[in-house]
Scaffold this motif. Structure first.
Motif, mmCIF file in Angstrom:
data_model
loop_
_atom_site.group_PDB
_atom_site.id
_atom_site.type_symbol
_atom_site.label_atom_id
_atom_site.label_comp_id
_atom_site.label_asym_id
_atom_site.label_seq_id
_atom_site.Cartn_x
_atom_site.Cartn_y
_atom_site.Cartn_z
ATOM 1 N N SER A 1 25.443 77.823 11.446
ATOM 2 C CA SER A 1 25.405 77.704 9.990
ATOM 3 C C SER A 1 24.005 77.291 9.551
ATOM 4 O O SER A 1 23.243 76.707 10.333
ATOM 5 C CB SER A 1 26.429 76.672 9.511
ATOM 6 O OG SER A 1 26.073 75.405 9.972
ATOM 7 N N ARG A 2 23.689 77.634 8.325
ATOM 8 C CA ARG A 2 22.396 77.206 7.785
ATOM 9 C C ARG A 2 22.475 77.081 6.256
ATOM 10 O O ARG A 2 23.250 77.778 5.597
ATOM 11 C CB ARG A 2 21.276 78.169 8.190
ATOM 12 C CG ARG A 2 21.359 79.583 7.587
ATOM 13 C CD ARG A 2 20.322 79.775 6.493
ATOM 14 N NE ARG A 2 20.395 81.061 5.813
ATOM 15 C CZ ARG A 2 21.132 81.301 4.750
ATOM 16 N NH1 ARG A 2 21.908 80.358 4.254
ATOM 17 N NH2 ARG A 2 21.137 82.473 4.166
ATOM 18 N N LEU A 3 21.674 76.139 5.744
ATOM 19 C CA LEU A 3 21.521 76.023 4.290
ATOM 20 C C LEU A 3 20.235 76.741 3.936
ATOM 21 O O LEU A 3 19.219 76.547 4.621
ATOM 22 C CB LEU A 3 21.372 74.557 3.899
ATOM 23 C CG LEU A 3 22.616 73.703 3.780
ATOM 24 C CD1 LEU A 3 22.224 72.273 3.416
ATOM 25 C CD2 LEU A 3 23.568 74.255 2.719
ATOM 26 N N LYS A 4 20.253 77.551 2.888
ATOM 27 C CA LYS A 4 19.025 78.239 2.482
ATOM 28 C C LYS A 4 18.058 77.178 1.943
ATOM 29 O O LYS A 4 18.489 76.295 1.192
ATOM 30 C CB LYS A 4 19.372 79.253 1.387
ATOM 31 C CG LYS A 4 18.481 80.467 1.379
ATOM 32 C CD LYS A 4 18.979 81.501 0.391
ATOM 33 C CE LYS A 4 18.183 82.767 0.468
ATOM 34 N NZ LYS A 4 18.418 83.582 1.644
ATOM 35 N N CYS B 1 30.641 78.378 -2.976
ATOM 36 C CA CYS B 1 30.584 79.698 -2.362
ATOM 37 C C CYS B 1 29.865 79.654 -0.994
ATOM 38 O O CYS B 1 28.809 79.035 -0.869
ATOM 39 C CB CYS B 1 29.839 80.632 -3.314
ATOM 40 S SG CYS B 1 29.801 82.308 -2.752
ATOM 41 N N VAL B 2 30.480 80.290 -0.013
ATOM 42 C CA VAL B 2 29.885 80.371 1.327
ATOM 43 C C VAL B 2 29.811 81.840 1.732
ATOM 44 O O VAL B 2 30.780 82.584 1.554
ATOM 45 C CB VAL B 2 30.749 79.590 2.362
ATOM 46 C CG1 VAL B 2 30.275 79.844 3.787
ATOM 47 C CG2 VAL B 2 30.730 78.099 2.068
ATOM 48 N N GLU B 3 28.657 82.257 2.271
ATOM 49 C CA GLU B 3 28.573 83.629 2.792
ATOM 50 C C GLU B 3 28.861 83.592 4.287
ATOM 51 O O GLU B 3 28.217 82.864 5.038
ATOM 52 C CB GLU B 3 27.179 84.233 2.573
ATOM 53 C CG GLU B 3 27.173 85.712 2.956
ATOM 54 C CD GLU B 3 25.781 86.278 3.250
ATOM 55 O OE1 GLU B 3 25.366 87.179 2.526
ATOM 56 O OE2 GLU B 3 25.132 85.809 4.208
ATOM 57 N N ALA C 1 24.868 78.652 1.205
ATOM 58 C CA ALA C 1 25.531 78.208 2.437
ATOM 59 C C ALA C 1 25.870 79.466 3.228
ATOM 60 O O ALA C 1 26.591 80.328 2.748
ATOM 61 C CB ALA C 1 26.795 77.437 2.104
ATOM 62 N N GLY C 2 25.308 79.569 4.419
ATOM 63 C CA GLY C 2 25.547 80.767 5.237
ATOM 64 C C GLY C 2 26.125 80.373 6.586
ATOM 65 O O GLY C 2 25.698 79.398 7.206
#
Ligand code: 0O2
Length: 246
Positions: free
Chosen positions: A55-58, A150-152, A87-88
């Motif tokens: 996971s990563r935060l932009k 929202c999460v991608e 949020a990815g």
């Protein structure tokens, strides 16, 4: 910088921290959900469809760049409305069919709202990119309110991930203007990765069939123990007789 500007910077920093935190919590919620699916599958089917997650935060810098690139206004409201991959989360699966299994299991969860599904496996991008993309809304329970965040989610196989990571690096190396010959080779590599995924899927089916025709002795031995996380439990001998009396 004068004291008024420092004061403004402090307020802005706090607002951005609050804003980013809710995306981090949404990722935490999603990671727990995925870990539960993974462990449950492993315990019941002696196999997990999920290889690993990332996971990563932009970063605020990338968010700003994306807003400017799209000609959108610069504000937290604008980020929330237009930037859907703050949020990815990426799930790497063992096999092609696992991607759809994992996606369905998550889409069935009643607290998650599916905002969008993009299937780049059924419809790969012209460069060969493949993955299943979902936009999900996750409820985050904060001290005084619930925020829907929202999460991608990108779900792909190991082969798809291998290709996408390399393609991403090449794009950065050439600053997006990749020579035509390399683009063609990348497309060929994507086709090879796709062929490998299909071959692995067939092999997996064969292995499953072999497992089903396992000799009775080793099957019974396996059925006498339960593995939960890193603990193994032996079923008490005579349990079947006791249960079948009731
Ligand atoms: P990063 O650094 O991975 O976050 P969007 O740009 O998100 O507004 P779009 O095009 O609708 O709009 O998004 P899409 O198609 O769902 O894809 C977004 C993400 O998918 C990208 O995020 C990549 O992670 C991945 N992706 C999509 N196409 C490709 C591709 O051709 N090659 C590779 N390697 N990855 C791809 P970011 O923000 O570009 O990058």
């Amino acid at each position: 910088m004068n004291s008024q500007q420092i004061g403004q910077l402090k307020i802005m920093r706090e607002e951005i921290t609050r804003f980013m935190m809710k995306y981090k919590f949404a990722l935490d919620e999603m990671e727990t959900k995925i870990e539960i699916l993974k462990e449950e599958f492993q315990a019941l089917h002696d196999y997990s469809p999920i290889e690993h997650t990332k996971s990563r935060l932009k970063s605020p810098e990338s968010i700003l760049k994306k807003l400017s690139r799209k000609g959108l206004s610069i504000s937290l409201e604008s980020c929330e409305e237009h930037i859907k991959d703050i949020a990815g989360l990426r799930i790497t699966c063992s096999f092609l069919s696992d991607i759809y299994k994992v996606s369905e299991m998550l889409q069935r969860q009643s607290d998650l709202k599916v905002l969008e599904v993009k299937d780049y496996i059924k419809n790969p991008k012209p460069n060969g990119y493949q993955s299943l993309h979902l936009l999900l809304e996750v409820p985050v329970f904060l001290s005084d309110r619930v925020e829907n965040v929202c999460v991608e989610l990108q779900i792909r196989t190991i082969a798809m991930d291998f290709w996408a990571s390399l393609e991403h690096k090449i794009f950065y190396k050439y600053n997006q203007s990749v020579p035509e010959r390399l683009l063609q080779e990348l497309k060929l590599a994507a086709d090879t990765a796709n062929a490998l995924d299909h071959q692995m899927e067939r092999l997996q089916h064969e292995v499953q069939l072999i497992k089903q025709s396992q000799p009775e002795d080793s099957l019974l031995e396996e059925l006498r123990s339960i593995q939960i996380s890193n603990q193994q439990f032996k079923l008490p001998s005579g349990l079947l007789e006791v249960l079948s009396k009731d």
